[in-house]
Design a protein around this motif. Structure first.
Motif, PDB file in Angstrom:
ATOM      1  N   TYR A   1      13.096  -3.395  -3.559  1.00 16.54           N
ATOM      2  CA  TYR A   1      13.824  -2.928  -2.371  1.00 16.54           C
ATOM      3  C   TYR A   1      12.982  -1.955  -1.564  1.00 16.54           C
ATOM      4  N   GLY A   2      13.302  -1.882  -0.264  1.00 18.97           N
ATOM      5  CA  GLY A   2      12.636  -0.926   0.630  1.00 18.97           C
ATOM      6  C   GLY A   2      13.693   0.031   1.146  1.00 18.97           C
ATOM      7  N   ILE A   3      13.653   1.255   0.625  1.00 18.53           N
ATOM      8  CA  ILE A   3      14.706   2.212   0.971  1.00 18.53           C
ATOM      9  C   ILE A   3      14.647   2.570   2.456  1.00 18.53           C
ATOM     10  N   GLN A   4      13.466   2.420   3.047  1.00 24.21           N
ATOM     11  CA  GLN A   4      13.257   2.812   4.442  1.00 24.21           C
ATOM     12  C   GLN A   4      13.799   1.792   5.428  1.00 24.21           C
ATOM     13  N   ALA A   5      14.196   0.617   4.941  1.00 23.85           N
ATOM     14  CA  ALA A   5      14.652  -0.427   5.863  1.00 23.85           C
ATOM     15  C   ALA A   5      16.000  -0.972   5.381  1.00 23.85           C
TER      16      ALA A   5
ATOM     17  N   GLY B   1      -5.456   7.178  -4.570  1.00 25.71           N
ATOM     18  CA  GLY B   1      -4.800   5.967  -5.094  1.00 25.71           C
ATOM     19  C   GLY B   1      -3.365   6.305  -5.457  1.00 25.71           C
ATOM     20  N   ALA B   2      -2.489   5.335  -5.395  1.00 22.68           N
ATOM     21  CA  ALA B   2      -1.092   5.597  -5.751  1.00 22.68           C
ATOM     22  C   ALA B   2      -0.484   4.354  -6.356  1.00 22.68           C
ATOM     23  N   ASP B   3       0.533   4.574  -7.177  1.00 17.92           N
ATOM     24  CA  ASP B   3       1.267   3.432  -7.721  1.00 17.92           C
ATOM     25  C   ASP B   3       2.731   3.818  -7.874  1.00 17.92           C
ATOM     26  N   THR B   4       3.591   2.963  -7.340  1.00 11.64           N
ATOM     27  CA  THR B   4       5.029   3.250  -7.396  1.00 11.64           C
ATOM     28  C   THR B   4       5.709   2.261  -8.332  1.00 11.64           C
TER      29      THR B   4
ATOM     30  N   ARG C   1       3.105   1.265   4.048  1.00 10.59           N
ATOM     31  CA  ARG C   1       3.932   2.491   4.053  1.00 10.59           C
ATOM     32  C   ARG C   1       3.094   3.724   3.731  1.00 10.59           C
ATOM     33  N   ARG C   2       2.203   3.600   2.771  1.00 13.25           N
ATOM     34  CA  ARG C   2       1.358   4.768   2.433  1.00 13.25           C
ATOM     35  C   ARG C   2       0.483   5.123   3.627  1.00 13.25           C
ATOM     36  N   LEU C   3      -0.037   4.077   4.236  1.00 12.72           N
ATOM     37  CA  LEU C   3      -0.887   4.299   5.415  1.00 12.72           C
ATOM     38  C   LEU C   3      -0.104   5.077   6.482  1.00 12.72           C
TER      39      LEU C   3
ATOM     40  N   GLU D   1       8.118  -3.467 -11.190  1.00 17.85           N
ATOM     41  CA  GLU D   1       7.076  -3.360 -10.143  1.00 17.85           C
ATOM     42  C   GLU D   1       7.485  -4.255  -8.976  1.00 17.85           C
ATOM     43  N   LYS D   2       6.523  -4.894  -8.316  1.00 18.59           N
ATOM     44  CA  LYS D   2       6.906  -5.751  -7.186  1.00 18.59           C
ATOM     45  C   LYS D   2       7.359  -7.106  -7.739  1.00 18.59           C
ATOM     46  N   PRO D   3       8.436  -7.661  -7.221  1.00 18.78           N
ATOM     47  CA  PRO D   3       8.882  -8.966  -7.745  1.00 18.78           C
ATOM     48  C   PRO D   3       7.850 -10.045  -7.439  1.00 18.78           C
TER      49      PRO D   3
ATOM     50  N   ASP E   1       7.327  -7.213  -1.405  1.00 16.87           N
ATOM     51  CA  ASP E   1       6.149  -6.369  -1.656  1.00 16.87           C
ATOM     52  C   ASP E   1       6.558  -4.934  -1.972  1.00 16.87           C
ATOM     53  N   LYS E   2       7.726  -4.778  -2.579  1.00 20.78           N
ATOM     54  CA  LYS E   2       8.241  -3.422  -2.827  1.00 20.78           C
ATOM     55  C   LYS E   2       8.561  -3.224  -4.312  1.00 20.78           C
ATOM     56  N   ALA E   3       8.208  -2.055  -4.830  1.00 21.56           N
ATOM     57  CA  ALA E   3       8.504  -1.755  -6.225  1.00 21.56           C
ATOM     58  C   ALA E   3      10.019  -1.775  -6.438  1.00 21.56           C
ATOM     59  N   GLY E   4      10.464  -2.447  -7.488  1.00 25.18           N
ATOM     60  CA  GLY E   4      11.894  -2.535  -7.773  1.00 25.18           C
ATOM     61  C   GLY E   4      12.595  -3.536  -6.878  1.00 25.18           C
TER      62      GLY E   4
ATOM     63  N   ASN F   1       8.674   9.721  -1.702  1.00 24.91           N
ATOM     64  CA  ASN F   1       8.185   9.272  -3.001  1.00 24.91           C
ATOM     65  C   ASN F   1       8.706   7.869  -3.304  1.00 24.91           C
ATOM     66  N   VAL F   2       9.946   7.599  -2.904  1.00 27.61           N
ATOM     67  CA  VAL F   2      10.516   6.262  -3.124  1.00 27.61           C
ATOM     68  C   VAL F   2       9.785   5.250  -2.239  1.00 27.61           C
ATOM     69  N   VAL F   3       9.485   5.676  -1.023  1.00 28.92           N
ATOM     70  CA  VAL F   3       8.814   4.766  -0.072  1.00 28.92           C
ATOM     71  C   VAL F   3       7.384   4.452  -0.525  1.00 28.92           C
ATOM     72  N   GLY F   4       6.828   5.299  -1.390  1.00 30.04           N
ATOM     73  CA  GLY F   4       5.497   4.968  -1.916  1.00 30.04           C
ATOM     74  C   GLY F   4       4.501   6.107  -1.958  1.00 30.04           C
ATOM     75  N   PHE F   5       4.878   7.276  -1.388  1.00 27.67           N
ATOM     76  CA  PHE F   5       3.897   8.352  -1.440  1.00 27.67           C
ATOM     77  C   PHE F   5       4.570   9.730  -1.374  1.00 27.67           C
TER      78      PHE F   5
HETATM   79  O1  LIG Z   1      11.747   1.865  -1.199  1.00 38.59           O
HETATM   80  C1  LIG Z   1      10.583   1.435  -1.305  1.00 38.59           C
HETATM   81  N1  LIG Z   1       9.978   1.316  -2.516  1.00 38.59           N
HETATM   82  C2  LIG Z   1       8.710   0.848  -2.629  1.00 38.59           C
HETATM   83  C3  LIG Z   1       8.011   0.444  -1.510  1.00 38.59           C
HETATM   84  C4  LIG Z   1       6.609  -0.127  -1.582  1.00 38.59           C
HETATM   85  O2  LIG Z   1       6.409  -0.756  -2.816  1.00 38.59           O
HETATM   86  C5  LIG Z   1       5.003  -0.880  -3.079  1.00 38.59           C
HETATM   87  C6  LIG Z   1       4.770  -0.515  -4.521  1.00 38.59           C
HETATM   88  O3  LIG Z   1       3.686  -1.232  -5.019  1.00 38.59           O
HETATM   89  P1  LIG Z   1       2.324  -0.552  -5.443  1.00 38.59           P
HETATM   90  O4  LIG Z   1       2.496   0.865  -5.787  1.00 38.59           O
HETATM   91  O5  LIG Z   1       1.717  -1.434  -6.480  1.00 38.59           O
HETATM   92  O6  LIG Z   1       1.448  -0.622  -4.123  1.00 38.59           O
HETATM   93  P2  LIG Z   1       0.942  -1.869  -3.294  1.00 38.59           P
HETATM   94  O7  LIG Z   1       1.842  -2.150  -2.138  1.00 38.59           O
HETATM   95  O8  LIG Z   1       0.642  -3.034  -4.197  1.00 38.59           O
HETATM   96  O9  LIG Z   1      -0.408  -1.344  -2.681  1.00 38.59           O
HETATM   97  P3  LIG Z   1      -1.716  -0.831  -3.478  1.00 38.59           P
HETATM   98  O10 LIG Z   1      -2.867  -1.484  -2.761  1.00 38.59           O
HETATM   99  O11 LIG Z   1      -1.700   0.646  -3.362  1.00 38.59           O
HETATM  100  O12 LIG Z   1      -1.632  -1.298  -4.911  1.00 38.59           O
HETATM  101  C7  LIG Z   1       4.339   0.120  -2.118  1.00 38.59           C
HETATM  102  O13 LIG Z   1       3.695  -0.606  -1.084  1.00 38.59           O
HETATM  103  C8  LIG Z   1       5.499   0.911  -1.543  1.00 38.59           C
HETATM  104  O14 LIG Z   1       5.240   1.378  -0.253  1.00 38.59           O
HETATM  105  C9  LIG Z   1       8.645   0.558  -0.258  1.00 38.59           C
HETATM  106  O15 LIG Z   1       8.065   0.199   0.799  1.00 38.59           O
HETATM  107  N2  LIG Z   1       9.912   1.072  -0.193  1.00 38.59           N
END
Ligand SMILES: O=c1[nH]cc([C@@H]2O[C@H](COP(=O)(O)OP(=O)(O)OP(=O)(O)O)[C@@H](O)[C@H]2O)c(=O)[nH]1
Length: 680
Positions: A177-181, A86-89, A23-25, A99-101, A172-175, A196-200
């Motif tokens: 859930y993926g709000i975008q899907a 770098g980012a962390d959600t 998603r960040r990409l 964080e991610k389950p 692979d989603k924080a919390g 910001n919720v999606v990750g960036f």
């Molecule tokens: O609604 C959404 N919320 C979160 C996400 C995705 O969740 C992950 C959060 O994990 P983190 O910040 O640790 O990042 P990683 O995926 O582990 O990648 P790094 O290599 O940067 O540590 C993040 O991918 C959000 O995009 C989502 O998709 N929807």
């Protein structure tokens, strides 16, 4: 970039996204930012109890992710990025940080705690700006910030919760859930930045960039000033740390200082939420010796191989005067680099071209050392001198000495008092008996790809592979080429595939939650190395390897795979024969090499045998959506016979035409990426 001129200011800079999050990409790529992805190896294990507020944890984690990549790149990638992001959600609810389950039950715990309530999503972002200085040091400046978005969930019934969890999306989603899907259906409202919720937090990020590039660091003198201040042990008072009149107000969180968790970084770092600040700089000194990292003094002394030092020295010489080039007839051409240009060539351009010109020499030096088993020898007998190595590998002393010195310059060996040892890289990847050895693949490159590339000009002119020029028999298919040759050639080819599968297998096998699948079939699975990784990653899964009879017959040479009783072998041709029944089909490194026609035949056969809900895991190198990289994929295309390289979206579209819906895509930072699709 009209909307945000600062994005275009990054053009030509080596921008690195230290994240594996697709998603960040996508968020950053969608706005036209050109960058490389180097996922961070930083383990997200900071002690949360050391942080006064949850966002401080997210910011610190983002910082550690970015710094890990900024430190690693000069050593492992032999290049220094200009900017690392770098980012962390995280999600916070009822005083907990989610964080991610880790598994479905964890996802259930998270989602049920969010049901019917408002929660906060914080993304911490760290931008590490690297400044390479004349004296071969690298200064690091850190800008960090966070963004908060409030999200309210509807009441979720048990059925809804489990249906959502079973979709695989939360994993692979924080919390969870993926709000975008699909997760968007659970949400009643969002207050704040959706991305910001999606990750960036894109908007906040652009504002910070604008502060860096439009106001703060207009001259290199200013940049170095900030470094010296911070290295003196004082709190940074550089231009970057001064709030400027144009600092945008991002939110009402007020200012916060970064506390002191595990690293010493915080001891000298004070940041406000809204203003960019220079961190105490990380100063990298290049030495030919091992690395020495002193975080407490905020001085990093990184090791760079002699390669970098040597190469830079050479380039500096040539920069001043002439760039030596070798003509196709082997003559040295003295080429005045400034003759035809208005401005002096940039050091980094010369460096890049120098690397490209010498690339083939470096490859061949590696191939030769691997073929002579130099890395095996120096693993068994470290500290030999050139004459001793020459005697062992049965080569001339003079030639061996040149090869060993070249290997030192490439970071493959180290030398001390004219004796040689493997570097860690050689020990882990180049020894023929290493667990993650690429020796077999290197041999294949030398035997097959090297001759093919020597005919590249004809391949480009004629538009097809020149394979017939380098193999005695006519068939174009690589596997069949190998199978028309001796048993030794077949085993060598299988070994090459085996090496790649072993190195990339774990990243592919662990890319998605596949716990719902009990039986898998790896089509064209060769020695079973990839299948083996799937059984390791998924304890409830058995994998059948389906490959040509000749491959299955020879696969027993690749022990100890045969001792894994959850991997079995079925002989057959996936174009001719019925496919074995399974819940999940794996296609690793298969599709890129097929013509469109063959590809559709194979996908139709898989689609016919798949019930709804069956999975298809595709593993290939995914090209960037604008086909501008990665070079590995694009260079591979130059030697391919029938197929083509595709982006993740192109593969998605292709698979959709056969009824497979893409659920997740993973850019793994390993040799192969992965995509997980479900039969609709
Ligand atoms: O609604 C959404 N919320 C979160 C996400 C995705 O969740 C992950 C959060 O994990 P983190 O910040 O640790 O990042 P990683 O995926 O582990 O990648 P790094 O290599 O940067 O540590 C993040 O991918 C959000 O995009 C989502 O998709 N929807």
């Amino acid at each position: 970039m009209v909307l945000n001129p600062v994005i275009s200011k990054l053009a030509g800079k080596l921008v690195v996204l230290a994240s594996a999050s697709p998603r960040r990409l996508e968020i950053l790529r969608n706005v036209g930012l050109r960058f490389e992805v180097v996922p961070s190896w930083f383990k997200e294990t900071l002690d949360k109890s050391l942080f006064k507020a949850p966002h401080e944890y997210a910011v610190e984690t983002a910082k550690q992710k970015a710094l890990e990549v900024a430190r690693r790149m000069p050593i492992k990638h032999l290049k220094t990025p200009d900017i690392v992001i770098g980012a962390d959600t995280i999600v916070t609810v009822d005083g907990m940080i989610l964080e991610k389950p880790v598994d479905k039950h964890d996802a259930y715990r998270m989602l049920s705690s969010l049901s019917g309530k408002e929660h906060s999503v914080y993304t911490g972002v760290a931008i590490v700006v690297c400044h390479e200085k004349e004296n071969e040091e690298v200064d690091y400046q850190l800008i960090q910030f966070y963004e908060e978005t409030k999200v309210k969930f509807a009441d979720l019934s048990e059925d809804m919760l489990w249906e959502y969890i079973n979709s695989g999306e939360p994993m692979d989603k924080a919390g969870g859930y993926g709000i975008q899907a699909l997760g968007g259906m659970l949400v009643e409202y969002v207050h704040g930045d959706f991305l910001n919720v999606v990750g960036f937090p894109l908007n906040h990020f652009c504002k910070q960039l604008s502060l860096i590039y439009n106001h703060c660091t207009s001259s290199s003198d200013q940049k170095s000033e900030s470094v010296h201040l911070s290295l003196n042990g004082t709190h940074p008072t550089s231009v970057l740390s001064q709030p400027t009149p144009n600092v945008p107000t991002q939110s009402s969180h007020g200012s916060s200082s970064i506390p002191k968790p595990s690293s010493a970084s915080s001891s000298q770092t004070h940041h406000t939420h809204c203003s960019p600040s220079a961190s105490p700089a990380h100063k990298v000194k290049r030495k030919g010796s091992d690395s020495e990292v002193s975080q407490s003094s905020w001085t990093l002394v990184n090791s760079l191989s002699k390669h970098t030092d040597g190469r830079e020295a050479k380039l500096r010489d040539s920069e001043n005067t002439t760039l030596p080039l070798i003509s196709s007839s082997g003559q040295l051409i003295e080429h005045d680099v400034t003759e035809h240009e208005d401005s002096e060539p940039r050091k980094e351009d010369l460096e890049r071209i120098g690397e490209l010109i010498d690339g083939f020499k470096a490859s061949k030096a590696l191939f030769t050392a691997a073929r002579l088993r130099v890395f095996d020898l120096l693993h068994r007998m470290p500290g030999l001198d050139a004459a001793q190595v020459a005697q062992e590998v049965k080569a001339s002393v003079k030639g061996t000495e040149c090869l060993l010195e070249a290997c030192v310059s490439l970071g493959l060996l180290t030398s001390k008092e004219r004796t040689y040892e493997n570097t860690d890289l050689a020990t882990s990847l180049l020894r023929s008996d290493a667990c993650f050895s690429l020796h077999g693949y290197i041999q294949h490159c030398d035997d097959t790809l090297w001759p093919l590339f020597s005919h590249l000009e004809s391949a480009v002119e004629e538009g097809h592979s020149q394979r017939e020029k380098v193999v005695s028999n006519k068939p174009k298919d690589m596997l069949k080429d190998a199978f028309h040759n001796s048993q030794e050639a077949k085993l060598r080819f299988m070994n090459a595939m085996h090496c790649v599968a072993k190195v990339a297998g774990k990243s592919v096998a662990t890319a998605f939650d596949l716990s719902r699948y009990k039986t898998a079939c790896d089509l064209g699975g060769c020695t079973g190395a990839m299948a083996c990784e799937f059984t390791k990653a998924h304890p409830g899964m058995s994998v059948m390897v389906f490959d040509l009879p000749a491959v299955v017959e020879l696969s027993e040479h690749f022990h100890p795979l045969h001792s894994n009783n959850r991997v079995s072998f079925v002989a057959g041709d996936f174009f001719q024969d019925e496919l074995p029944k399974a819940d999940l089909y794996i296609l690793a490194r298969i599709l890129h090499d097929l013509t469109d026609e063959k590809l559709h035949i194979l996908l139709s056969k898989i689609a016919d045998v798949c019930k709804p809900g069956c999975g298809l895991l595709l593993s290939e190198i995914f090209l960037d959506e604008d086909r501008s990289g990665p070079s590995r994929g694009l260079l591979q295309a130059l030697s391919m016979s029938e197929g083509k390289q595709r982006s993740a979206t192109e593969y998605s579209v292709l698979l959709k035409s056969h009824g497979f819906i893409t659920a997740q895509i993973r850019h793994t930072d390993n040799l192969l990426d992965a995509m997980f699709c479900i039969k609709a």
